[in-house]
Design a protein around this motif. Structure first.
Motif, PDB file in Angstrom:
ATOM      1  N   THR A 131     -17.325 -28.257  19.629  1.00 34.33           N
ATOM      2  CA  THR A 131     -18.640 -28.257  18.971  1.00 34.33           C
ATOM      3  C   THR A 131     -19.035 -29.675  18.553  1.00 34.33           C
ATOM      4  O   THR A 131     -20.158 -30.122  18.784  1.00 34.33           O
ATOM      5  N   SER A 132     -18.088 -30.379  17.942  1.00 34.16           N
ATOM      6  CA  SER A 132     -18.391 -31.736  17.444  1.00 34.16           C
ATOM      7  C   SER A 132     -18.788 -32.668  18.597  1.00 34.16           C
ATOM      8  O   SER A 132     -19.627 -33.550  18.418  1.00 34.16           O
ATOM      9  N   GLU A 133     -18.204 -32.467  19.751  1.00 29.99           N
ATOM     10  CA  GLU A 133     -18.536 -33.338  20.890  1.00 29.99           C
ATOM     11  C   GLU A 133     -19.944 -33.055  21.416  1.00 29.99           C
ATOM     12  O   GLU A 133     -20.581 -33.928  21.999  1.00 29.99           O
ATOM     13  N   ILE A 134     -20.415 -31.846  21.210  1.00 30.04           N
ATOM     14  CA  ILE A 134     -21.801 -31.526  21.594  1.00 30.04           C
ATOM     15  C   ILE A 134     -22.759 -32.108  20.547  1.00 30.04           C
ATOM     16  O   ILE A 134     -23.707 -32.815  20.866  1.00 30.04           O
ATOM     17  N   VAL A 135     -22.453 -31.827  19.265  1.00 33.48           N
ATOM     18  CA  VAL A 135     -23.340 -32.277  18.179  1.00 33.48           C
ATOM     19  C   VAL A 135     -23.379 -33.807  18.108  1.00 33.48           C
ATOM     20  O   VAL A 135     -24.437 -34.400  17.878  1.00 33.48           O
ATOM     21  N   LEU A 165     -23.042 -21.326  28.774  1.00 35.88           N
ATOM     22  CA  LEU A 165     -22.591 -19.995  28.363  1.00 35.88           C
ATOM     23  C   LEU A 165     -21.135 -19.722  28.745  1.00 35.88           C
ATOM     24  O   LEU A 165     -20.553 -18.734  28.314  1.00 35.88           O
ATOM     25  N   ALA A 166     -20.532 -20.631  29.506  1.00 33.24           N
ATOM     26  CA  ALA A 166     -19.092 -20.512  29.765  1.00 33.24           C
ATOM     27  C   ALA A 166     -18.298 -21.179  28.632  1.00 33.24           C
ATOM     28  O   ALA A 166     -17.072 -21.079  28.584  1.00 33.24           O
ATOM     29  N   ASN A 167     -18.993 -21.834  27.739  1.00 32.14           N
ATOM     30  CA  ASN A 167     -18.360 -22.417  26.543  1.00 32.14           C
ATOM     31  C   ASN A 167     -19.060 -21.808  25.332  1.00 32.14           C
ATOM     32  O   ASN A 167     -19.571 -22.509  24.445  1.00 32.14           O
ATOM     33  N   LYS A 172     -22.596 -21.968  20.775  1.00 35.49           N
ATOM     34  CA  LYS A 172     -23.239 -21.201  19.695  1.00 35.49           C
ATOM     35  C   LYS A 172     -23.178 -21.965  18.372  1.00 35.49           C
ATOM     36  O   LYS A 172     -24.174 -22.127  17.670  1.00 35.49           O
ATOM     37  N   LYS A 173     -22.008 -22.489  18.070  1.00 33.11           N
ATOM     38  CA  LYS A 173     -21.844 -23.216  16.808  1.00 33.11           C
ATOM     39  C   LYS A 173     -22.698 -24.489  16.802  1.00 33.11           C
ATOM     40  O   LYS A 173     -23.287 -24.845  15.789  1.00 33.11           O
ATOM     41  N   SER A 174     -22.789 -25.145  17.947  1.00 28.60           N
ATOM     42  CA  SER A 174     -23.618 -26.363  17.984  1.00 28.60           C
ATOM     43  C   SER A 174     -25.082 -26.006  17.745  1.00 28.60           C
ATOM     44  O   SER A 174     -25.795 -26.730  17.048  1.00 28.60           O
TER      45      SER A 174
END
Ligand code: SAH
Ligand code: SF4
Length: 353
Positions: A131-135, A165-167, A172-174
């Motif tokens: 998540t952090s890597e997306i945000v 959607l495979a992650n 979702k959290k991001s």
């Protein structure tokens, strides 16, 4: 070490309470992370020294290291290449639209889906992003641009490397972090998740009350089942018919439409017959959909070619003549290693090999 940007708001509150701190500390920490976008815990000046010290000892604040970026001379879009903690690299693209800025984020290193025309999937899936890597793609690019009104990123599209959607859980959290009023505060309407059409995951997303309602784009890329199954192997099991049935049935907020992406590939899916078949596919519920035509971005050793401009325009015209809202996405920054994943490949050759 825990990275605080892996936590949604509820989890951040839980973390704070477990440390024995008061609940409002979560709001303060969120403000520093997502509003002020600080680079260190020491900058969180309204936290006590003790709290700051504990955070510094036990937590991480950034997951990305900028390796390089390139700005397009054609349209000003910027492509960023980041290094992750394990040495993998990912890309983010900032797109300058007429009146706003859109960030195109990656969700995986590589991709397992295997679409024939896509560069990202050539080495398969390496791993999901945290998540952090997306945000942090958003936080770091916004920090890079500065916080002035004209440089504000208002839109996020999940159209970079990987199948969002495979992650599912991390994506979702991001989205929760991007939209939370005490976190990034971005508008739900301005976030779009693009999927290759994994049916059970799309269903799950719409049934999931904790998944913030954001817009959906689906990569159609073909006008019939055979062609789609050839270009996108996922369509062998998630068929075009089932996909269309699902897309016709999912609930949409008033005024919202589903975007259908269609990569136009020369002599493969760009004929007038394809356009007419696409019209037939969509004519029952035209207002539910809009079509984005993306002329194929060639890359070294790609099997396909980009159609000529007049071919793209002719395809678009057939759709408009049949009242289907259609937009051509001439790829941004063709001069900066256009297709998704290319900057990464170029760097890999220079750095790792
Ligand atoms: N995995 C998701 C999101 C990332 S791909 C998905 O497939 O939707 C984002 C978009 O880029 C998709 O619509 C895909 O069809 C398109 N795309 C991939 N490779 C491309 C290329 N070489 N040229 C043009 N568009 C491409
Ligand atoms: Fe994966 Fe999307 Fe590329 Fe298909 S187009 S291989 S789903 S990233």
């Amino acid at each position: 070490m825990i990275n605080l940007k892996n936590l949604n708001y509820k989890e951040l509150e839980k973390f704070v309470l477990e440390k024995g701190w008061q609940k409002f500390r979560a709001k303060q920490i969120a403000k520093w992370l997502y509003n002020k976008k600080v680079k260190s815990f020491q900058e969180m000046t309204d936290l006590s020294k003790d709290i700051r010290q504990t955070l510094e000892k036990e937590c991480e604040i950034n997951s990305l290291q900028l390796i390089t970026y390139q700005q397009s001379k054609i349209d000003g879009s910027i492509k960023f290449l980041w290094k992750l903690k394990d040495g993998n690299t990912i890309e983010t693209v900032l797109i300058n639209e007429k009146n706003h800025k859109t960030l195109c984020v990656s969700t995986q290193v590589g991709c397992a889906v295997g679409c024939r025309f896509c560069y990202t999937t050539k080495d398969g899936l390496i791993r999901n992003l945290e998540t952090s890597e997306i945000v942090d793609q958003y936080i770091n690019v916004q920090r890079f641009l500065g916080e002035s009104e004209e440089n504000r990123i208002s839109n996020i599209v999940y159209m970079g490397m990987g199948e969002p959607l495979a992650n599912y859980e991390n994506v979702k959290k991001s989205v929760q972090i991007f939209t939370h009023p005490d976190m990034c505060k971005l508008s739900h309407r301005k976030i779009t998740i693009s999927s290759s059409g994994i049916l059970h995951q799309i269903r799950k997303m719409y049934e999931d009350k904790d998944f913030p309602e954001v817009k959906l784009a689906v990569s159609l890329n073909a006008s019939n089942q055979n062609q789609r199954a050839y270009l996108m192997p996922i369509s062998q099991t998630n068929t075009l018919e089932e996909l269309m049935e699902l897309l016709r049935s999912i609930p949409l907020k008033p005024g919202w439409r589903i975007t259908l992406e269609y990569v136009l590939i020369k002599n493969v899916n760009d004929t007038p017959e394809d356009a007419k078949r696409l019209v037939n596919l969509l004519k029952k519920d035209k207002h539910r959909f809009k079509v984005n035509l993306i002329p194929f971005n060639p890359y070294p050793e790609s099997d396909f070619e980009r159609p000529e401009e007049n071919r793209v325009l002719a395809f678009e015209k057939i759709l408009w003549d049949n009242n289907i809202a259609t937009f051509i996405r001439w790829s941004k920054g063709r001069d900066i290693a256009a297709a998704c994943g290319q900057l990464r490949k170029k760097e890999l050759l220079q750095i790792d090999v």
